[in-house]
Design a protein around this motif. Structure first.
Motif, PDB file in Angstrom:
ATOM      1  N   ASN A 187       0.800  -1.219   0.000  1.00  0.00           N
ATOM      2  CA  ASN A 187       0.000   0.000   0.000  1.00  0.00           C
ATOM      3  C   ASN A 187       0.839   1.279   0.000  1.00  0.00           C
ATOM      4  O   ASN A 187       0.288   2.356   0.276  1.00  0.00           O
ATOM      5  CB  ASN A 187      -0.919   0.014   1.234  1.00  0.00           C
ATOM      6  CG  ASN A 187      -2.115  -0.896   1.078  1.00  0.00           C
ATOM      7  OD1 ASN A 187      -2.964  -0.679   0.230  1.00  0.00           O
ATOM      8  ND2 ASN A 187      -2.184  -1.922   1.916  1.00  0.00           N
TER       9      ASN A 187
ATOM     10  N   TYR B  90      -6.164   8.606  -4.850  1.00  0.00           N
ATOM     11  CA  TYR B  90      -6.063   7.571  -3.832  1.00  0.00           C
ATOM     12  C   TYR B  90      -6.970   7.925  -2.660  1.00  0.00           C
ATOM     13  O   TYR B  90      -6.862   9.011  -2.084  1.00  0.00           O
ATOM     14  CB  TYR B  90      -4.618   7.431  -3.346  1.00  0.00           C
ATOM     15  CG  TYR B  90      -3.736   6.689  -4.312  1.00  0.00           C
ATOM     16  CD1 TYR B  90      -3.499   5.331  -4.162  1.00  0.00           C
ATOM     17  CD2 TYR B  90      -3.165   7.346  -5.404  1.00  0.00           C
ATOM     18  CE1 TYR B  90      -2.696   4.648  -5.050  1.00  0.00           C
ATOM     19  CE2 TYR B  90      -2.361   6.671  -6.302  1.00  0.00           C
ATOM     20  CZ  TYR B  90      -2.128   5.316  -6.125  1.00  0.00           C
ATOM     21  OH  TYR B  90      -1.337   4.639  -7.015  1.00  0.00           O
ATOM     22  N   GLU B  91      -7.856   6.985  -2.316  1.00  0.00           N
ATOM     23  CA  GLU B  91      -8.814   7.281  -1.260  1.00  0.00           C
ATOM     24  C   GLU B  91      -8.143   7.395   0.106  1.00  0.00           C
ATOM     25  O   GLU B  91      -8.618   8.097   0.998  1.00  0.00           O
ATOM     26  CB  GLU B  91      -9.902   6.206  -1.218  1.00  0.00           C
ATOM     27  CG  GLU B  91      -9.377   4.797  -0.931  1.00  0.00           C
ATOM     28  CD  GLU B  91     -10.487   3.778  -0.844  1.00  0.00           C
ATOM     29  OE1 GLU B  91     -11.654   4.189  -0.837  1.00  0.00           O
ATOM     30  OE2 GLU B  91     -10.181   2.565  -0.793  1.00  0.00           O
ATOM     31  N   TRP B  92      -7.032   6.671   0.307  1.00  0.00           N
ATOM     32  CA  TRP B  92      -6.270   6.800   1.548  1.00  0.00           C
ATOM     33  C   TRP B  92      -4.916   7.378   1.142  1.00  0.00           C
ATOM     34  O   TRP B  92      -4.139   6.742   0.454  1.00  0.00           O
ATOM     35  CB  TRP B  92      -6.095   5.447   2.218  1.00  0.00           C
ATOM     36  CG  TRP B  92      -5.491   5.527   3.596  1.00  0.00           C
ATOM     37  CD1 TRP B  92      -4.944   6.628   4.196  1.00  0.00           C
ATOM     38  CD2 TRP B  92      -5.371   4.468   4.537  1.00  0.00           C
ATOM     39  NE1 TRP B  92      -4.493   6.317   5.446  1.00  0.00           N
ATOM     40  CE2 TRP B  92      -4.746   5.008   5.698  1.00  0.00           C
ATOM     41  CE3 TRP B  92      -5.737   3.130   4.529  1.00  0.00           C
ATOM     42  CZ2 TRP B  92      -4.466   4.239   6.828  1.00  0.00           C
ATOM     43  CZ3 TRP B  92      -5.457   2.374   5.651  1.00  0.00           C
ATOM     44  CH2 TRP B  92      -4.835   2.912   6.786  1.00  0.00           C
ATOM     45  N   ASN B  93      -4.644   8.595   1.575  1.00  0.00           N
ATOM     46  CA  ASN B  93      -3.476   9.301   1.057  1.00  0.00           C
ATOM     47  C   ASN B  93      -2.862  10.160   2.142  1.00  0.00           C
ATOM     48  O   ASN B  93      -3.306  10.164   3.292  1.00  0.00           O
ATOM     49  CB  ASN B  93      -3.894  10.169  -0.141  1.00  0.00           C
ATOM     50  CG  ASN B  93      -5.071  11.074   0.208  1.00  0.00           C
ATOM     51  OD1 ASN B  93      -4.972  11.961   1.042  1.00  0.00           O
ATOM     52  ND2 ASN B  93      -6.219  10.836  -0.432  1.00  0.00           N
TER      53      ASN B  93
ATOM     54  N   GLU C  42      -4.400   6.146 -12.425  1.00  0.00           N
ATOM     55  CA  GLU C  42      -5.281   6.553 -11.331  1.00  0.00           C
ATOM     56  C   GLU C  42      -5.854   5.286 -10.702  1.00  0.00           C
ATOM     57  O   GLU C  42      -6.408   4.428 -11.383  1.00  0.00           O
ATOM     58  CB  GLU C  42      -6.413   7.439 -11.855  1.00  0.00           C
ATOM     59  CG  GLU C  42      -5.938   8.822 -12.303  1.00  0.00           C
ATOM     60  CD  GLU C  42      -5.786   9.789 -11.154  1.00  0.00           C
ATOM     61  OE1 GLU C  42      -6.594   9.726 -10.208  1.00  0.00           O
ATOM     62  OE2 GLU C  42      -4.850  10.607 -11.194  1.00  0.00           O
ATOM     63  N   PRO C  43      -5.711   5.127  -9.392  1.00  0.00           N
ATOM     64  CA  PRO C  43      -6.041   3.851  -8.750  1.00  0.00           C
ATOM     65  C   PRO C  43      -7.520   3.677  -8.460  1.00  0.00           C
ATOM     66  O   PRO C  43      -8.273   4.634  -8.358  1.00  0.00           O
ATOM     67  CB  PRO C  43      -5.268   3.943  -7.438  1.00  0.00           C
ATOM     68  CG  PRO C  43      -5.304   5.412  -7.138  1.00  0.00           C
ATOM     69  CD  PRO C  43      -5.197   6.118  -8.459  1.00  0.00           C
TER      70      PRO C  43
ATOM     71  N   HIS D 169       0.904   9.049  -1.789  1.00  0.00           N
ATOM     72  CA  HIS D 169       0.372  10.066  -2.692  1.00  0.00           C
ATOM     73  C   HIS D 169      -0.346  11.165  -1.905  1.00  0.00           C
ATOM     74  O   HIS D 169      -1.088  10.873  -0.976  1.00  0.00           O
ATOM     75  CB  HIS D 169      -0.590   9.443  -3.706  1.00  0.00           C
ATOM     76  CG  HIS D 169       0.074   9.062  -4.988  1.00  0.00           C
ATOM     77  ND1 HIS D 169       0.797   7.900  -5.122  1.00  0.00           N
ATOM     78  CD2 HIS D 169       0.135   9.693  -6.190  1.00  0.00           C
ATOM     79  CE1 HIS D 169       1.273   7.817  -6.353  1.00  0.00           C
ATOM     80  NE2 HIS D 169       0.899   8.900  -7.025  1.00  0.00           N
TER      81      HIS D 169
ATOM     82  N   GLU E   2      -6.525  -0.655  -4.359  1.00  0.00           N
ATOM     83  CA  GLU E   2      -5.585  -1.214  -5.323  1.00  0.00           C
ATOM     84  C   GLU E   2      -4.182  -1.283  -4.729  1.00  0.00           C
ATOM     85  O   GLU E   2      -3.683  -0.317  -4.150  1.00  0.00           O
ATOM     86  CB  GLU E   2      -5.564  -0.358  -6.591  1.00  0.00           C
ATOM     87  CG  GLU E   2      -4.669  -0.923  -7.680  1.00  0.00           C
ATOM     88  CD  GLU E   2      -4.799  -0.140  -8.982  1.00  0.00           C
ATOM     89  OE1 GLU E   2      -3.811  -0.078  -9.715  1.00  0.00           O
ATOM     90  OE2 GLU E   2      -5.889   0.414  -9.244  1.00  0.00           O
TER      91      GLU E   2
ATOM     92  N   SER F  87       0.080  -2.094  -4.915  1.00  0.00           N
ATOM     93  CA  SER F  87       1.208  -1.812  -5.792  1.00  0.00           C
ATOM     94  C   SER F  87       2.178  -2.983  -5.803  1.00  0.00           C
ATOM     95  O   SER F  87       2.195  -3.805  -4.883  1.00  0.00           O
ATOM     96  CB  SER F  87       1.932  -0.549  -5.335  1.00  0.00           C
ATOM     97  OG  SER F  87       1.067   0.560  -5.330  1.00  0.00           O
TER      98      SER F  87
ATOM     99  N   ASP G  20       2.029   3.252  -2.233  1.00  0.00           N
ATOM    100  CA  ASP G  20       1.585   4.342  -3.102  1.00  0.00           C
ATOM    101  C   ASP G  20       0.294   4.975  -2.620  1.00  0.00           C
ATOM    102  O   ASP G  20       0.104   6.188  -2.754  1.00  0.00           O
ATOM    103  CB  ASP G  20       1.443   3.841  -4.545  1.00  0.00           C
ATOM    104  CG  ASP G  20       2.788   3.532  -5.168  1.00  0.00           C
ATOM    105  OD1 ASP G  20       3.540   4.480  -5.446  1.00  0.00           O
ATOM    106  OD2 ASP G  20       3.109   2.346  -5.347  1.00  0.00           O
ATOM    107  N   ARG G  21      -0.594   4.168  -2.058  1.00  0.00           N
ATOM    108  CA  ARG G  21      -1.810   4.727  -1.468  1.00  0.00           C
ATOM    109  C   ARG G  21      -1.460   5.680  -0.333  1.00  0.00           C
ATOM    110  O   ARG G  21      -2.020   6.772  -0.222  1.00  0.00           O
ATOM    111  CB  ARG G  21      -2.704   3.618  -0.907  1.00  0.00           C
ATOM    112  CG  ARG G  21      -3.334   2.701  -1.935  1.00  0.00           C
ATOM    113  CD  ARG G  21      -4.110   1.593  -1.243  1.00  0.00           C
ATOM    114  NE  ARG G  21      -5.276   2.103  -0.529  1.00  0.00           N
ATOM    115  CZ  ARG G  21      -5.938   1.405   0.396  1.00  0.00           C
ATOM    116  NH1 ARG G  21      -5.535   0.189   0.723  1.00  0.00           N
ATOM    117  NH2 ARG G  21      -6.987   1.916   0.986  1.00  0.00           N
TER     118      ARG G  21
END
Length: 599
Positions: free
Chosen positions: A308, A320-323, A448-449, A314, A453, A455, A310-311
């Motif tokens: 995770n 990304y919903e969790w960033n 765009e995830p 970013h 999603e 990585s 990249d989540r």
């Protein structure tokens, strides 16, 4: 490696689910050792499990958010929420007699399985001799890695190199601690022996090679030298080394590093020499013939092993919903000097919310590794800009008056998309953001995830940049025996886009700063502070700071204010924490264990 082992696992299932008379009393759902270690596929599957269970990076926590735990312990960054381990379990607690808390690691089950593998495969009568020697050498590396992870935490631990039987006596099972020196010597001698057996090129992604063995020796012997140089012997020699032996360990580290540098098939990553920032970004995500990677943990989300990062990394506003999960402190930014030689530490009285800072200088003229490692206000990303400012002051073209907006949905007139305020998780989220975030290892080429999603970017465990730094540090304390310390240091700085240093400028402090900049957010700084024995002064009750940026659109510059970065909390690292407690439960289970001082 993961995808290969997935099919091995399927084969094992097939072998263990053959038809059987329901009244037959002989079980057929267990593969016995005499079968496993006479079959190449099954032996590989056993070894694959050892790789999978080895602690190459800390994970755990919800969605594995503990991947940032060591960086947080080192005061480089933290996670945004106190309920996450790299915030709540790092900032505030003092480790006590219960053990090492979130840093606990006591992998004797893994070590036993490695011992079983090493002993049993060596007795095979049908497998190829080269296969046996290489695979047992890989298991020896993994066993040594487990001991390295423990010796960093506890000092000396029980050294067990045989698979103890469940019928063993208490005398055999209740193993006392070996000394810290004996553990480091074991790691060094194991790497010497297996380096001449392991192949120069691993047969599959994620397997160790002779160069990985030398890299572990390079790192571990440097740690041992530091403990001898800066630490003290305690518990009648159970902890620490004689100071007189520091140079012998520096020499062993230097020799291992030199062999990699002069004989290894590696080079500093430099595919984009004219773009120092992009080149350093790509170093950590380019898996197409990357010449710098010595050993990496292989990920493949399609085969069931993703992550995770990249989540988490970013910034808000990029799908990304969790960033925005890894805020970086001002103190980390300050380590990155300017390309013209100015110190990265700005007079903090200027951070008064009134002085203007030109981002083209404040960010653009810093060490390019800063812009490759840290997300910052106005950073270009995926064809857009990254925002971390709280407000924008501008001249309203309709009224001619200066106005200030703090609306995250208001676009400054005539600005081509400049938001008056950054997206929420970059600057709000309960006051936790620092207005800087970790960028290193973030794969900006991903589409765009979708929600959840994963990585597949590999996690680099050893790379040539570290070997340069290991070499320079060891050479410094050995008075530059090969006469090339300056050249090695400047090769690394030239790749980064930083000016060369004179021999007089290569001091202990400069070497340490260079290491903290080059290896930022790679889970090494914390252990470095500990082995240099400066963790108390760097971390114990030392406040870290967050930043607030407000943008003056007319001037194209920011004002900056700083404040407490951890909501009133402070890290702790008292002297005793250079060795964590084994813990009351382990002492109760094994009365032959001696607890570390101060607990």
């Amino acid at each position: 490696m993961k995808s290969t082992y997935k099919y091995i696992y399927i084969l094992i299932l097939a072998l263990t689910t053959s038809c059987q008379d329901p009244f037959e009393l002989t079980r057929n759902d267990i593969i016995t050792e005499d079968v496993v270690f006479e079959d190449e596929t099954l032996a590989n599957a056993f070894l694959a499990d050892l790789y999978e269970r080895s602690l190459f990076q800390l994970k755990g926590g919800f969605a594995d958010n503990n991947v940032n735990l060591i960086n947080s312990f080192g005061g480089e960054a933290r996670n945004f929420a106190p309920w996450q381990g790299p915030f709540g379990s790092v900032i505030g607690p003092v480790f006590n007699e219960q053990g090492a808390g979130s840093l606990n690691y006591w992998p004797y089950e893994l070590i036993r399985e490695a011992n079983v593998f090493i002993e049993s495969l060596s007795l095979s009568t049908s497998l190829n001799e080269d296969f046996i020697s290489v695979r047992t050498s890989e298991a020896r590396f993994l066993r040594a890695w487990a001991y390295f992870e423990m010796v960093k935490r506890y000092g000396g631990v029980p050294l067990v190199t045989t698979a103890l039987s469940s019928n063993a006596s208490d005398e055999e099972l209740l193993v006392p601690r070996n000394s810290e020196k004996e553990i480091y010597d074991f790691i060094g001698s194991e790497m010497d022996e297996i380096a001449v057996i392991l192949p120069s090129q691993p047969t599959e992604l994620g397997r160790v090679s002779r160069w990985a063995a030398l890299a572990l020796k390079s790192r571990a012997m440097l740690y041992a030298a530091s403990v001898a140089n800066f630490g003290n012997q305690q518990l009648d020699g159970l902890l620490g080394f004689p100071a007189s032996e520091a140079n012998s360990y520096y020499q062993r580290s230097l020799d291992a590093s030199n062999e990699i540098l002069t004989s290894g098939p590696f080079a500093l990553y430099n595919k984009l020499p004219d773009d120092k920032v992009r080149n350093f970004i790509d170093l950590f995500v380019d898996e197409n013939g990357n010449p710098e990677v010595i050993f990496a943990e292989h990920f493949d989300a399609t085969a069931g092993k993703g992550h995770n990062w990249d989540r988490f990394a970013h910034p808000d506003g990029f799908g990304y919903e969790w960033n925005s999960n890894f805020p970086v402190y001002l103190e980390t930014l300050e380590l990155f000097d300017f390309v013209d030689g100015r110190s990265g530490k700005i007079d903090r009285t200027l951070y008064d919310g009134a002085n203007l800072f030109d981002p083209e200088d404040y960010f653009g003229n810093r060490d390019p590794r800063m812009r490759a490692s840290i997300s910052y206000p106005g950073m270009p990303l995926r064809g857009k800009l990254t925002f971390y400012h709280h407000s924008t002051t501008f001249t309203n073209p309709e009224t001619g008056l200066r106005e200030t907006s703090e609306s995250p949905t208001f676009v400054i007139p005539g600005s081509n998309g400049w938001l008056a305020k950054a997206p929420s998780r970059n600057v709000d989220a309960g006051g936790n953001p620092t207005s800087l975030q970790i960028r290193k290892r973030m794969d900006e080429s991903l589409p765009e995830p979708g929600p959840g999603e994963l990585s597949s970017t590999d996690y680099i465990i050893f790379r040539l940049g570290e070997i340069y730094l290991n070499y320079v540090e060891a050479a410094f304390y050995l008075a530059d025996p090969n006469g090339d310390m300056q050249a090695r240091m400047n090769e690394l700085r030239d790749r980064a886009g930083m000016p060369a240093l004179s021999i007089a400028e290569i001091t202990e402090d400069k070497i340490r700063q260079e290491r903290r900049v080059e290896l930022a957010f790679e889970s090494q700084v914390f252990w470095d502070l500990r082995r240099w024995r400066i963790a108390v002064e760097e971390l114990d009750l030392v406040m870290r700071h967050r930043m607030r940026f407000d943008y003056d659109f007319d001037a194209g510059q920011y004002t900056i204010q700083i404040s407490d970065g951890d909501k009133g909390r402070l890290r702790s690292h008292p002297e005793r924490n250079y060795y964590y407690a084994l813990g009351l439960s382990r002492i109760a289970d094994n009365p032959n264990l001696v607890e570390n001082p101060g607990y």
